[in-house]
Design an enzyme around this catalytic site. Structure first.
Site, PDB file in Angstrom:
ATOM      1  N   GLY A 172      26.058  26.641  11.537  1.00 55.00           N
ATOM      2  CA  GLY A 172      25.191  26.657  10.345  1.00 55.00           C
ATOM      3  C   GLY A 172      25.253  25.339   9.603  1.00 55.00           C
TER       4      GLY A 172
ATOM      5  N   CYS B 294      32.971  25.674   9.004  1.00 58.36           N
ATOM      6  CA  CYS B 294      32.518  27.027   8.666  1.00 58.36           C
ATOM      7  C   CYS B 294      33.011  27.941   9.790  1.00 58.36           C
ATOM      8  CB  CYS B 294      31.001  27.082   8.443  1.00 58.36           C
ATOM      9  SG  CYS B 294      29.977  26.686   9.869  1.00 58.36           S
ATOM     10  N   GLY B 295      32.431  29.121   9.941  1.00 53.17           N
ATOM     11  CA  GLY B 295      32.930  30.047  10.957  1.00 53.17           C
ATOM     12  C   GLY B 295      32.778  29.494  12.368  1.00 53.17           C
ATOM     13  N   THR B 296      31.565  29.060  12.687  1.00 55.45           N
ATOM     14  CA  THR B 296      31.281  28.553  14.032  1.00 55.45           C
ATOM     15  C   THR B 296      30.997  27.053  14.075  1.00 55.45           C
ATOM     16  OG1 THR B 296      28.933  28.965  13.716  1.00 55.45           O
ATOM     17  CG2 THR B 296      30.229  30.752  14.742  1.00 55.45           C
TER      18      THR B 296
ATOM     19  N   HIS C 181      29.035   7.981  22.144  1.00 57.80           N
ATOM     20  CA  HIS C 181      27.663   7.962  22.677  1.00 57.80           C
ATOM     21  C   HIS C 181      26.603   8.216  21.603  1.00 57.80           C
ATOM     22  CE1 HIS C 181      28.733   8.844  27.184  1.00 57.80           C
ATOM     23  NE2 HIS C 181      29.513   7.924  26.649  1.00 57.80           N
TER      24      HIS C 181
ATOM     25  N   ARG D  44      22.895   0.924  26.431  1.00 60.66           N
ATOM     26  CA  ARG D  44      22.165   2.178  26.667  1.00 60.66           C
ATOM     27  C   ARG D  44      22.419   3.201  25.553  1.00 60.66           C
ATOM     28  NH1 ARG D  44      26.647   2.538  29.775  1.00 60.66           N
ATOM     29  NH2 ARG D  44      27.651   4.563  30.120  1.00 60.66           N
ATOM     30  N   HIS D  45      23.636   3.226  25.037  1.00 60.25           N
ATOM     31  CA  HIS D  45      23.928   4.176  23.955  1.00 60.25           C
ATOM     32  C   HIS D  45      23.271   3.725  22.649  1.00 60.25           C
ATOM     33  CE1 HIS D  45      26.376   6.406  26.614  1.00 60.25           C
ATOM     34  NE2 HIS D  45      27.263   5.444  26.787  1.00 60.25           N
TER      35      HIS D  45
ATOM     36  N   ASP E  76      32.788  26.398   3.996  1.00 57.18           N
ATOM     37  CA  ASP E  76      32.450  27.634   3.291  1.00 57.18           C
ATOM     38  C   ASP E  76      33.722  28.481   3.259  1.00 57.18           C
ATOM     39  OD1 ASP E  76      32.641  28.656   5.846  1.00 57.18           O
ATOM     40  OD2 ASP E  76      30.659  29.592   5.867  1.00 57.18           O
ATOM     41  N   HIS E  77      33.589  29.762   2.886  1.00 60.36           N
ATOM     42  CA  HIS E  77      34.788  30.621   2.804  1.00 60.36           C
ATOM     43  C   HIS E  77      35.476  30.737   4.166  1.00 60.36           C
ATOM     44  CE1 HIS E  77      31.274  33.016   3.805  1.00 60.36           C
ATOM     45  NE2 HIS E  77      32.084  33.858   4.428  1.00 60.36           N
TER      46      HIS E  77
HETATM   47  C1  RB5 Z   1      29.969  33.101   7.498  1.00 62.74           C
HETATM   48  O1  RB5 Z   1      30.143  34.456   7.757  1.00 62.74           O
HETATM   49  C2  RB5 Z   1      29.418  32.395   8.729  1.00 62.74           C
HETATM   50  O2  RB5 Z   1      28.139  32.830   8.992  1.00 62.74           O
HETATM   51  C3  RB5 Z   1      29.468  30.902   8.555  1.00 62.74           C
HETATM   52  O3  RB5 Z   1      30.759  30.511   8.270  1.00 62.74           O
HETATM   53  C4  RB5 Z   1      29.028  30.058   9.736  1.00 62.74           C
HETATM   54  O4  RB5 Z   1      29.693  30.453  10.892  1.00 62.74           O
HETATM   55  C5  RB5 Z   1      27.597  29.878   9.923  1.00 62.74           C
HETATM   56  O5  RB5 Z   1      27.156  29.193  10.855  1.00 62.74           O
END
Ligand code: RB5
Length: 155
Positions: free
Chosen positions: A75, A70-72, A103, A138-139, A13-14
């Site tokens: 999502g 993405c940011g984290t 695994h 196992r895996h 994403d952005h």
């Molecule tokens: C965008 O602001 C942010 O929410 C997205 O990149 C992401 O981190 C979502 O999980």
């Protein structure tokens, strides 16, 4: 080593756009082919569910691999894991990346561009791309269990 002829799908994403551009240069350097599914700018907001779903469908259909940024990383991982056949892993270091292949046989790697710098993201991507799924029974049994859960719940 993962077959470098195999194309890696890339999506962001952005918030993940700049990291995606860095990863593209890195994949060029280490000899991986890729297809960039966007976003193509960080100037306008891009909703991550759209990119993640598009990438996940392509990975599932081609039995391939993809990297989402993405940011984290969260999502996109949530979205990708809704698609049958996808095992998306949000990884934050080389160890988690390696284990998600060895695994869990993950086929989508998610990286949080706001929490992981480009240098570490490249190391994570390399570890993930170069690690094969384990031959340990196992895996294999556990991943089969995941696939059976998917078959039962996602009709
Ligand atoms: C965008 O602001 C942010 O929410 C997205 O990149 C992401 O981190 C979502 O999980």
């Amino acid at each position: 080593m993962y077959m470098q002829q195999t194309k890696i799908f890339l999506g962001a994403d952005h918030a993940g756009f700049r990291l995606k551009e860095e990863i593209k240069k890195y994949l060029d350097n280490i000899g991986y082919k890729y297809e960039d599914l966007g976003a193509y700018t960080d100037k306008t907001p891009c909703d991550y569910p759209e990119t993640a779903l598009n990438l996940a469908k392509k990975v599932a259909k081609s039995n391939g691999k993809g990297i989402l940024m993405c940011g984290t990383g969260t999502g996109e991982a949530i979205v990708a894991n809704k698609v049958k056949g996808i095992k998306a892993a949000n990884c934050f270091n080389e160890y988690t990346a390696k284990m998600s292949r060895e695994h869990n046989n993950s086929n989508v790697l998610c990286i949080g561009a706001r929490v992981i710098d480009a240098g570490n993201a490249k190391k994570i991507a390399k570890a993930w791309l170069e690690t094969e799924f384990s031959k340990e029974p196992r895996h294999r049994r556990r991943v089969k269990q995941i696939e059976n859960i998917e078959k039962t719940l996602c009709k």
